[in-house]
Scaffold this motif. Structure first.
Motif, PDB file in Angstrom:
ATOM      1  N   HIS A   1      38.506  41.751  38.476  1.00  0.00           N
ATOM      2  CA  HIS A   1      38.240  42.380  39.766  1.00  0.00           C
ATOM      3  C   HIS A   1      39.437  42.216  40.713  1.00  0.00           C
ATOM      4  CE1 HIS A   1      34.171  42.304  38.121  1.00  0.00           C
ATOM      5  NE2 HIS A   1      33.910  43.294  38.961  1.00  0.00           N
ATOM      6  N   ALA A   2      40.583  42.603  40.189  1.00  0.00           N
ATOM      7  CA  ALA A   2      41.819  42.597  40.969  1.00  0.00           C
ATOM      8  C   ALA A   2      42.689  43.763  40.515  1.00  0.00           C
ATOM      9  CB  ALA A   2      42.572  41.281  40.800  1.00  0.00           C
ATOM     10  N   ILE A   3      43.426  44.353  41.453  1.00  0.00           N
ATOM     11  CA  ILE A   3      44.307  45.464  41.111  1.00  0.00           C
ATOM     12  C   ILE A   3      45.399  44.979  40.170  1.00  0.00           C
ATOM     13  CG2 ILE A   3      45.953  47.127  42.047  1.00  0.00           C
ATOM     14  CD1 ILE A   3      44.331  47.137  44.618  1.00  0.00           C
ATOM     15  N   VAL A   4      45.638  45.725  39.129  1.00  0.00           N
ATOM     16  CA  VAL A   4      46.637  45.347  38.126  1.00  0.00           C
ATOM     17  C   VAL A   4      48.035  45.423  38.730  1.00  0.00           C
ATOM     18  CG1 VAL A   4      47.678  45.971  35.921  1.00  0.00           C
ATOM     19  CG2 VAL A   4      45.191  46.095  36.209  1.00  0.00           C
ATOM     20  N   GLN A   5      48.772  44.327  38.616  1.00  0.00           N
ATOM     21  CA  GLN A   5      50.157  44.268  39.090  1.00  0.00           C
ATOM     22  C   GLN A   5      50.973  43.444  38.108  1.00  0.00           C
ATOM     23  OE1 GLN A   5      49.848  42.503  42.988  1.00  0.00           O
ATOM     24  NE2 GLN A   5      49.526  44.457  44.005  1.00  0.00           N
ATOM     25  N   GLY A   6      52.079  43.992  37.656  1.00  0.00           N
ATOM     26  CA  GLY A   6      52.970  43.244  36.782  1.00  0.00           C
ATOM     27  C   GLY A   6      52.717  43.488  35.306  1.00  0.00           C
ATOM     28  N   THR A   7      53.741  43.212  34.519  1.00  0.00           N
ATOM     29  CA  THR A   7      53.699  43.468  33.079  1.00  0.00           C
ATOM     30  C   THR A   7      52.624  42.652  32.371  1.00  0.00           C
ATOM     31  OG1 THR A   7      56.080  43.935  33.097  1.00  0.00           O
ATOM     32  CG2 THR A   7      55.063  43.497  30.965  1.00  0.00           C
ATOM     33  N   ALA A   8      52.490  41.383  32.744  1.00  0.00           N
ATOM     34  CA  ALA A   8      51.510  40.516  32.076  1.00  0.00           C
ATOM     35  C   ALA A   8      50.094  41.050  32.261  1.00  0.00           C
ATOM     36  CB  ALA A   8      51.615  39.097  32.619  1.00  0.00           C
ATOM     37  N   ALA A   9      49.756  41.473  33.474  1.00  0.00           N
ATOM     38  CA  ALA A   9      48.421  42.013  33.747  1.00  0.00           C
ATOM     39  C   ALA A   9      48.203  43.322  32.999  1.00  0.00           C
ATOM     40  CB  ALA A   9      48.230  42.215  35.247  1.00  0.00           C
ATOM     41  N   GLU A  10      49.228  44.148  32.942  1.00  0.00           N
ATOM     42  CA  GLU A  10      49.123  45.420  32.223  1.00  0.00           C
ATOM     43  C   GLU A  10      48.815  45.186  30.745  1.00  0.00           C
ATOM     44  OE1 GLU A  10      52.640  47.735  32.855  1.00  0.00           O
ATOM     45  OE2 GLU A  10      52.551  47.494  35.040  1.00  0.00           O
ATOM     46  N   GLU A  11      49.550  44.272  30.129  1.00  0.00           N
ATOM     47  CA  GLU A  11      49.336  43.990  28.717  1.00  0.00           C
ATOM     48  C   GLU A  11      47.972  43.353  28.478  1.00  0.00           C
ATOM     49  OE1 GLU A  11      51.157  44.980  26.284  1.00  0.00           O
ATOM     50  OE2 GLU A  11      52.721  45.823  27.585  1.00  0.00           O
TER      51      GLU A  11
ATOM     52  N   ASP B   1      53.474  53.791  39.741  1.00  0.00           N
ATOM     53  CA  ASP B   1      54.264  53.363  38.586  1.00  0.00           C
ATOM     54  C   ASP B   1      53.431  52.542  37.607  1.00  0.00           C
ATOM     55  OD1 ASP B   1      56.501  54.642  39.572  1.00  0.00           O
ATOM     56  OD2 ASP B   1      57.237  52.861  40.632  1.00  0.00           O
ATOM     57  N   THR B   2      52.578  51.647  38.129  1.00  0.00           N
ATOM     58  CA  THR B   2      51.710  50.848  37.251  1.00  0.00           C
ATOM     59  C   THR B   2      50.732  51.739  36.512  1.00  0.00           C
ATOM     60  OG1 THR B   2      51.857  48.876  38.654  1.00  0.00           O
ATOM     61  CG2 THR B   2      49.957  49.034  37.189  1.00  0.00           C
ATOM     62  N   LEU B   3      50.130  52.662  37.236  1.00  0.00           N
ATOM     63  CA  LEU B   3      49.173  53.570  36.611  1.00  0.00           C
ATOM     64  C   LEU B   3      49.842  54.411  35.532  1.00  0.00           C
ATOM     65  CD1 LEU B   3      46.190  54.352  36.816  1.00  0.00           C
ATOM     66  CD2 LEU B   3      46.827  56.101  38.494  1.00  0.00           C
ATOM     67  N   GLU B   4      51.048  54.888  35.810  1.00  0.00           N
ATOM     68  CA  GLU B   4      51.774  55.692  34.829  1.00  0.00           C
ATOM     69  C   GLU B   4      52.117  54.876  33.577  1.00  0.00           C
ATOM     70  OE1 GLU B   4      52.815  59.111  34.579  1.00  0.00           O
ATOM     71  OE2 GLU B   4      51.071  59.045  35.891  1.00  0.00           O
ATOM     72  N   ARG B   5      52.507  53.622  33.769  1.00  0.00           N
ATOM     73  CA  ARG B   5      52.822  52.788  32.604  1.00  0.00           C
ATOM     74  C   ARG B   5      51.567  52.556  31.754  1.00  0.00           C
ATOM     75  NH1 ARG B   5      56.319  50.079  36.219  1.00  0.00           N
ATOM     76  NH2 ARG B   5      54.706  48.511  36.698  1.00  0.00           N
ATOM     77  N   LEU B   6      50.447  52.281  32.413  1.00  0.00           N
ATOM     78  CA  LEU B   6      49.199  52.075  31.674  1.00  0.00           C
ATOM     79  C   LEU B   6      48.798  53.337  30.924  1.00  0.00           C
ATOM     80  CD1 LEU B   6      47.022  50.000  34.186  1.00  0.00           C
ATOM     81  CD2 LEU B   6      47.794  49.264  31.917  1.00  0.00           C
TER      82      LEU B   6
END
Length: 384
Positions: A225-235, A370-375
């Motif tokens: 329940h937190a907005i995804v930020q950073g590579t670690a969270a994305e993975e 940018d985060t959304l696009e990477r995901l």
């Protein structure tokens, strides 16, 4: 004695169309221009009269869920009263931002702020308008809603015979998906004994904004329940969100596709469909829904801000009219969109007996563009 020649007066036709052509009418320069925007007007026709001036043709590319709005004869008339003939082509909002040739158009009108932001950067345009919005919702059927209620996923507000707002617990849903629970494994399931995974049907995340909004909610919940930020969270969230899409099989490019299947085919192939709230309200208003079709709100949900990016002065005028003209704002509410007048929207919903939350509280922000696009890019790679 020669007869006098007959003079034929041809009146200009007034229509808004959805079409695939890319031709523009002849244009002439206008003295009225906005900073950074170039306005064009249709050149006067020799057959035009002083009482029937030609309409300026303005072309836009829009998210498909707004197609019915622009095709509404009342909307057509409202624009014609302002001297405009608006032509629109529907497309997936991510397609509009990434692959559509915008040089053919006067405005772009995707269904999300992130897509609009990208269009602004690419087109070097600072202006934008958000005339209305729509939260994401889930279209389902009463037997499915009751089944998921017993499973602890769906809750209904209020009691008694009058239907209340149904909420869809996204965290509990992700738990079912993670455990691979199938429909026929749900306790006391006599309504939908189907041996397939419990999944919400969406559009294609590679082209459609509604699927991107689904990913935004799923990634938020999967990330504690937190907005995804950073590579670690994305993975960390990638396996969960990829599973939500890959398990569906074929998906449409626009939100119109799965919702049309929901309306016409029934709960067999699509018991749960991710949609814009406005789509359901509009379908009810047009008499296209059947008894037992119900609307649910994911908890949390995300607000889709329909954002118009003007590409010249004519597109800017469309954006201003949609945002300020009382008649166009009223018609937007009739098509299920939320604008600045909450009372107007509430009345439309009440008139059609559709329970909606008057105030959207459990709403999350989307990740950065940018985060959304990477995901989305990583999910797209999973398809291969």
């Amino acid at each position: 004695m020669l007869l006098a020649a007959v003079v034929v007066v041809v009146a200009a036709a007034v229509v808004i169309t959805t079409r695939g052509g890319n031709s523009h009418p002849p244009t002439v320069a206008s003295k009225e221009t906005s900073p950074g925007l170039v306005r064009k007007e249709t050149a006067p026709s020799p057959a035009a009269t002083e009482t029937s001036p030609p309409l300026a043709t303005v072309r836009g590319v829009i998210g498909s869920e707004k197609k019915a709005f622009f095709e509404d004869p009342k909307v057509i008339e409202a624009f014609a009263d302002e001297g405009m003939r608006v032509e629109v082509d529907p497309a997936g909002s991510r397609q509009i931002a990434t692959s559509i040739d915008l040089k053919r158009y006067d405005f772009a009108f995707p269904s999300s702020a992130p897509a609009a932001d990208r269009i602004q950067r690419q087109s070097k345009v600072s202006a934008k308008y958000t005339p209305f919005s729509s939260p994401m919702a889930i279209a389902t059927f009463l037997p499915i809603a009751k089944l998921l209620d017993r499973a602890g996923v769906v809750k209904k507000a209020g009691s008694g015979k009058k239907p209340g707002v149904r909420t869809f617990d996204f965290a509990r849903y992700l738990d079912l998906v993670a455990r691979g629970v199938q429909w026929d494994q749900l306790d006391k399931n006599t309504a939908y004994r189907v041996r397939k995974n419990i999944l919400v049907s969406t559009t294609d995340p590679r082209s459609s904004n509604s699927a991107a909004m689904y990913l935004a909610v799923a990634s938020y919940v999967a990330n504690g329940h937190a907005i995804v930020q950073g590579t670690a969270a994305e993975e960390n969230v990638l396996p969960t969100v990829s599973q939500l899409f890959l398990g569906q099989g074929y998906t449409d490019n626009t939100s119109e596709g799965p919702f049309e299947e929901y309306l016409s085919v029934g709960m067999g192939p699509t018991p749960l469909v991710w949609i814009y709230e406005a789509q359901f309200l509009e379908a009810v208003a047009r008499g296209r829904t059947k008894p037992g079709m119900v609307l649910m709100y994911p908890s949390p949900t995300v607000l889709s801000k329909h954002t118009l990016v003007p590409l010249n002065a004519d597109g800017d005028r469309v954006g201003r009219l949609l945002s300020t003209d009382p008649e166009l704002q009223r018609l937007a509410a009739e098509h299920g969109f939320r604008s600045g007048d909450a009372a107007r929207f509430a009345k439309v919903a009440a008139d059609h007996d559709v329970p909606v939350p008057p105030d959207l509280i459990d709403v999350v922000d989307t990740p950065s563009y940018d985060t959304l696009e990477r995901l989305l890019g990583k999910v797209a790679k999973s398809y291969r």
